[in-house]
Design an enzyme around this catalytic site. Sequence first.
Site, PDB file in Angstrom:
ATOM      1  N   TYR A 138     -24.582 -21.551  17.232  1.00 28.38           N
ATOM      2  CA  TYR A 138     -24.830 -21.532  18.681  1.00 28.38           C
ATOM      3  C   TYR A 138     -25.800 -22.634  19.113  1.00 28.38           C
ATOM      4  O   TYR A 138     -25.758 -23.089  20.255  1.00 28.38           O
ATOM      5  CB  TYR A 138     -25.437 -20.185  19.100  1.00 28.38           C
ATOM      6  CG  TYR A 138     -24.434 -19.124  19.472  1.00 28.38           C
ATOM      7  CD1 TYR A 138     -23.426 -18.761  18.590  1.00 28.38           C
ATOM      8  CD2 TYR A 138     -24.520 -18.473  20.699  1.00 28.38           C
ATOM      9  CE1 TYR A 138     -22.522 -17.760  18.932  1.00 28.38           C
ATOM     10  CE2 TYR A 138     -23.622 -17.484  21.043  1.00 28.38           C
ATOM     11  CZ  TYR A 138     -22.619 -17.133  20.157  1.00 28.38           C
ATOM     12  OH  TYR A 138     -21.730 -16.145  20.504  1.00 28.38           O
ATOM     13  N   LYS A 189     -20.840 -15.021   4.554  1.00 27.00           N
ATOM     14  CA  LYS A 189     -19.599 -15.601   4.049  1.00 27.00           C
ATOM     15  C   LYS A 189     -20.048 -16.528   2.909  1.00 27.00           C
ATOM     16  O   LYS A 189     -19.764 -17.736   2.897  1.00 27.00           O
ATOM     17  CB  LYS A 189     -18.877 -16.346   5.184  1.00 27.00           C
ATOM     18  CG  LYS A 189     -17.492 -16.853   4.843  1.00 27.00           C
ATOM     19  CD  LYS A 189     -16.434 -15.765   4.754  1.00 27.00           C
ATOM     20  CE  LYS A 189     -15.123 -16.362   4.247  1.00 27.00           C
ATOM     21  NZ  LYS A 189     -14.079 -15.325   4.001  1.00 27.00           N
ATOM     22  N   ASP A 221     -15.416 -11.117   6.790  1.00 30.36           N
ATOM     23  CA  ASP A 221     -14.013 -10.713   6.998  1.00 30.36           C
ATOM     24  C   ASP A 221     -13.799  -9.273   6.527  1.00 30.36           C
ATOM     25  O   ASP A 221     -13.148  -8.469   7.195  1.00 30.36           O
ATOM     26  CB  ASP A 221     -13.036 -11.698   6.330  1.00 30.36           C
ATOM     27  CG  ASP A 221     -13.373 -12.011   4.878  1.00 30.36           C
ATOM     28  OD1 ASP A 221     -14.483 -11.656   4.410  1.00 30.36           O
ATOM     29  OD2 ASP A 221     -12.531 -12.620   4.191  1.00 30.36           O
ATOM     30  N   ASP A 245     -21.991 -11.678  17.082  1.00 33.23           N
ATOM     31  CA  ASP A 245     -21.299 -11.716  18.369  1.00 33.23           C
ATOM     32  C   ASP A 245     -19.935 -11.041  18.225  1.00 33.23           C
ATOM     33  O   ASP A 245     -19.562 -10.176  19.016  1.00 33.23           O
ATOM     34  CB  ASP A 245     -21.132 -13.173  18.817  1.00 33.23           C
ATOM     35  CG  ASP A 245     -20.369 -13.285  20.125  1.00 33.23           C
ATOM     36  OD1 ASP A 245     -20.693 -12.520  21.056  1.00 33.23           O
ATOM     37  OD2 ASP A 245     -19.440 -14.112  20.210  1.00 33.23           O
ATOM     38  N   ASP A 249     -18.746  -6.811  19.313  1.00 39.15           N
ATOM     39  CA  ASP A 249     -17.638  -6.471  20.220  1.00 39.15           C
ATOM     40  C   ASP A 249     -16.692  -5.495  19.527  1.00 39.15           C
ATOM     41  O   ASP A 249     -16.220  -4.529  20.124  1.00 39.15           O
ATOM     42  CB  ASP A 249     -16.842  -7.731  20.616  1.00 39.15           C
ATOM     43  CG  ASP A 249     -17.271  -8.295  21.966  1.00 39.15           C
ATOM     44  OD1 ASP A 249     -18.471  -8.189  22.289  1.00 39.15           O
ATOM     45  OD2 ASP A 249     -16.420  -8.847  22.679  1.00 39.15           O
TER      46      ASP A 249
HETATM   47  C1  IPM Z   1     -22.810 -11.876  24.054  1.00 43.70           C
HETATM   48  C2  IPM Z   1     -21.949 -12.847  24.804  1.00 43.70           C
HETATM   49  C3  IPM Z   1     -22.632 -14.200  24.813  1.00 43.70           C
HETATM   50  C4  IPM Z   1     -22.786 -14.641  23.373  1.00 43.70           C
HETATM   51  C5  IPM Z   1     -21.911 -15.270  25.666  1.00 43.70           C
HETATM   52  C6  IPM Z   1     -21.694 -14.804  27.093  1.00 43.70           C
HETATM   53  C7  IPM Z   1     -22.633 -16.588  25.637  1.00 43.70           C
HETATM   54  O1  IPM Z   1     -20.674 -12.891  24.243  1.00 43.70           O
HETATM   55  O2  IPM Z   1     -23.958 -11.643  24.480  1.00 43.70           O
HETATM   56  O3  IPM Z   1     -22.343 -11.326  23.056  1.00 43.70           O
HETATM   57  O4  IPM Z   1     -21.851 -15.241  22.805  1.00 43.70           O
HETATM   58  O5  IPM Z   1     -23.833 -14.406  22.804  1.00 43.70           O
HETATM   59 MG    MG Z   2     -20.328 -11.461  22.718  1.00 47.37          MG
END
Ligand code: IPM
Ligand code: MG
Length: 355
Positions: A138, A189, A221, A245, A249
């Site tokens: 990042y 990884k 993975d 990240d 999710d």
């Molecule tokens: C998160 C989001 C952010 C990230 C984006 C919006 C930059 O996906 O907070 O998980 O990738 O960190």
């Molecule tokens: Mg995210």
Amino acid sequence: MKIAVLPGDGIGPEIVAQAIKVLEALRGDGLKIEMEHAPIGGAGYDAAGDPLPEATLALAKASDAVLLGAVGDWKYDTLPRDKRPERGLLRIRKELNLFANLRPALLYPELAAASTLKPEVVSGLDIMIVRELTGDVYFGQPRGISTLPNGEREGINTMRYNESEIRRIGRVAFEIAMKRNKKVCSIDKANVLETTELWRQVMIEVAKDYPQVELSHMYVDNAAMQLVRAPKQFDVMVTGNIFGDILSDEASMLTGSIGMLPSASLDQHNKGMYEPSHGSAPDIAGKDIANPLATILSAAMMLRYTFNDEANAARVENAVKKTLAQGVRTADIVTEGCRKVGCAAMGDAVVANLG
Ligand code: IPM
Ligand code: MG
């Protein structure tokens, strides 16, 4: 205690408004807080030509905690990269040195049926993802898109972590594990990437200071697979920025909806920024259908981690539980026999249940 409120874009303002209702109710009962609003993301760009206006950053720095909604909207996608909403979010994380991102994936029993996974796979789920937030691909240099001598374009990002960055996030994960089930699974990884080979080595070193905690390692993975196969094997997962990240999710869907997942981003001194793990969902913005619970639960994390106010944190979390137990649901988590409500009504229900 001063809170900088940064609603942002899309559904940001409406979900933040619900968390504020809850905080205002606690203030009515004696919680000493002060709140001040400022724009960030696309709203920052509209107000001051910058996704993180100087005044917003100054307010965030001067506050004890930041409550953030979400950033991003398609209408800003054609702006130059440094003006885009996401850049404001990444910059405030970096400027405030918020290196430790805590994303709890907790399944409320009432929502077992809302998950796309079988109830027996997810019931009782309680994972804490500890994601490093200010390093990795990042932020690594060099980065960019350049043109090669043959005229072809090339994109570059750099995955890098130094030892001290790994060690400090490792310590956060182990400290949290000490207060939970004393298991840390470090995600890497290491079979391919040297950066994460170092990550694994440093985690093993950190573990020496926590003999009661069991450390395991898992390739990212495999972790993605295990999260849907048998998620209850995990207690604390510690990850770099990009793996966290993605996995957070994924983990959010185990809990029924990404609309349930709060987060805390902390610096060395527990100053923090609190935001739902989900995005700005511009497609449903302004329709009063968004789920404000992740934001309300983020406010609870603020009470716990920055204000050290466990009693009020638990009070908010219990109000959320009670609301779910009453069958009150926003559209994303509604199942048969429940009462579907909008964003504002969900906020009101939580306030009414504060008890
Ligand atoms: C998160 C989001 C952010 C990230 C984006 C919006 C930059 O996906 O907070 O998980 O990738 O960190
Ligand atoms: Mg995210």
